[in-house]
Design a protein around this motif. Structure first.
Motif: not given
Length: 223
Positions: A16-21, A26-28, A56-57, A102-107
């Motif tokens: 993603t673009t940030s560690a903060n969900p 999304i990047v990938t 992030a990159a 992290y990932d599910l909160t991003v979604l």
């Protein structure tokens, strides 16, 4: 009651673009589906619609320029990711997510309405629960080495998702009682263990004078 079967998994990972969900885009998005002897993987590159910070990159290797030139529209990748997760649950697969909050909160943040409607297995939570006082870091690279599984290219989404599935497979063989729990029991076990570990971490941070005002105790998504 159905229980966790490590031969039937859908492992999921985002870069993603940030560690903060709460602000990440999304990047990938990678999904690795393991169903018996069949293993298939898909990974989509998204144009997040915002600049990808250099920090992030540096982690995942994808620049703003690459994402804009080669990435698909962000919301298409998001919708397809959620649809694939729901298909996995419908097919009876367990969703494997390393550090699920992290990932599910991003979604959930990106969709506004994502809910967990099927079983989730978080190898990080299980590792902390089963070996709470082991010293050292517990990132995916460290745990891959600890469990003796291959991590082909850290912070590449498909490689990370595959390694998480391999760790889950190893954990169930180390602690077979995990496969004897019903899905509801397994979910409750992880939520309770996460809460207890986070409470310990919160107390430690407070003793160090660190800000814990946004500290989440909820699993598998941040509260």
């Amino acid at each position: 009651m159905p229980s966790f079967d490590a031969s039937r998994m859908l492992s999921f990972d985002l870069e993603t673009t940030s560690a903060n969900p709460a602000e990440a885009r999304i990047v990938t998005s990678a999904l690795v589906r393991i169903d018996g002897s069949s293993l298939t993987s898909t990974e989509e590159l998204a144009d997040p619609g915002v600049d990808i910070p250099a920090k992030a990159a540096a982690v995942h290797g994808i620049t703003t320029q690459k994402a804009r030139a080669e990435g698909r529209p962000h919301d298409e990748v998001l919708a397809e990711t959620v649809a694939a997760i729901r298909r996995g649950w419908s097919d009876g697969l367990t969703l494997i997510v390393f550090n699920a909050p992290y990932d599910l909160t991003v979604l959930r943040t990106l969709t506004g309405d994502f809910t967990v409607d099927g079983p989730v297995y978080d190898p990080l939570v299980v590792d902390r629960a089963k070996d709470r006082y082991r010293k050292g870091k517990r990132n995916l690279g460290v745990l891959s080495e600890f469990y003796g599984v291959r991590l082909d290219n850290a912070h590449e989404a498909t490689a990370d998702a595959t390694a998480a599935a391999r760790i889950a497979w190893k954990q169930v063989r180390m602690w077979p009682e995990l496969a004897q729990m019903s899905y509801d029991e397994l979910m409750e076990y992880q939520a309770v263990q996460y809460y207890e570990c986070q409470m310990d971490l919160k107390a430690y941070f407070e003793s160090e004078g660190r800000d814990v005002s946004d500290f989440s105790l909820s699993w598998p998504m941040a509260g």
